[in-house]
Design an enzyme around this catalytic site. Sequence first.
Site, mmCIF file in Angstrom:
data_model
loop_
_atom_site.group_PDB
_atom_site.id
_atom_site.type_symbol
_atom_site.label_atom_id
_atom_site.label_comp_id
_atom_site.label_asym_id
_atom_site.label_seq_id
_atom_site.Cartn_x
_atom_site.Cartn_y
_atom_site.Cartn_z
ATOM 1 N N ASP A 98 -2.276 1.491 6.992
ATOM 2 C CA ASP A 98 -1.511 1.160 5.784
ATOM 3 C C ASP A 98 -1.035 -0.297 5.809
ATOM 4 O O ASP A 98 -0.911 -0.929 4.766
ATOM 5 C CB ASP A 98 -0.299 2.091 5.658
ATOM 6 C CG ASP A 98 -0.703 3.543 5.765
ATOM 7 O OD1 ASP A 98 -0.937 4.172 4.728
ATOM 8 O OD2 ASP A 98 -0.802 4.030 6.914
ATOM 9 N N GLU A 147 -1.552 -1.611 -4.654
ATOM 10 C CA GLU A 147 -2.742 -0.816 -4.885
ATOM 11 C C GLU A 147 -2.604 -0.056 -6.204
ATOM 12 O O GLU A 147 -1.565 0.535 -6.484
ATOM 13 C CB GLU A 147 -2.965 0.175 -3.736
ATOM 14 C CG GLU A 147 -4.267 0.933 -3.870
ATOM 15 C CD GLU A 147 -4.558 1.797 -2.663
ATOM 16 O OE1 GLU A 147 -5.462 1.427 -1.899
ATOM 17 O OE2 GLU A 147 -3.884 2.826 -2.507
ATOM 18 N N ASP A 204 0.871 -1.171 0.000
ATOM 19 C CA ASP A 204 0.000 0.000 0.000
ATOM 20 C C ASP A 204 0.910 1.222 0.000
ATOM 21 O O ASP A 204 1.394 1.651 1.039
ATOM 22 C CB ASP A 204 -0.897 0.004 1.237
ATOM 23 C CG ASP A 204 -1.812 1.217 1.278
ATOM 24 O OD1 ASP A 204 -2.242 1.686 0.206
ATOM 25 O OD2 ASP A 204 -2.098 1.709 2.387
#
Length: 186
Positions: A162, A90, A30
């Site tokens: 995160d 992501e 992420d």
Amino acid sequence: DGRSDWSSDVCSSDLSALPPCDNMRVFGIDPGCTVTGFGVVESHRGRVTLVDAGCIRTKASEPMTTRLHRIYLGLVDALERNNPDTVGIEAIFHHKNAQSALILGQARGVALLATAKFGFEPAEYNPMVVKRSVGAHGRADKKALAKMVCMLLGTQVEGPADVTDALAIAITHAAHYRAQAIVGVR
């Protein structure tokens, strides 16, 4: 053939070169400029277990080059330490603020560079797909997503959102990879 093309929500990464899915180690990222989360899960016949998770933190007061270098080195270290079979990250999504999107793009770029060092071309997943893949609804907040990730892994996960986001990406990649292998898309 009547099947919906759910893979269109996933990036165009070629999954055909990836390892068999019965037993694999999946690394999720992420990306972020202040905090980049990473999570590693072991996937065995559809079940996932936590291997490692953490984050790389930078300070807004540092020069951007220093921050990006720290993210790169942190991810290289985590990738070396965990020896994954495959990586998920992501995907780029729309930001209301162009400056924020640019900064995120830089962090994402160094994350991609770190994975390329080890020969990976990460599969990309947008946040909506990640949320749905771990059993949260598409508009779930970070707290709801973290709760589902902990439930799937059977353990509490320490750290900022995160970290659980990165684990959700790893879980998503494991599930999508397995599903594509089962239906013969690979």
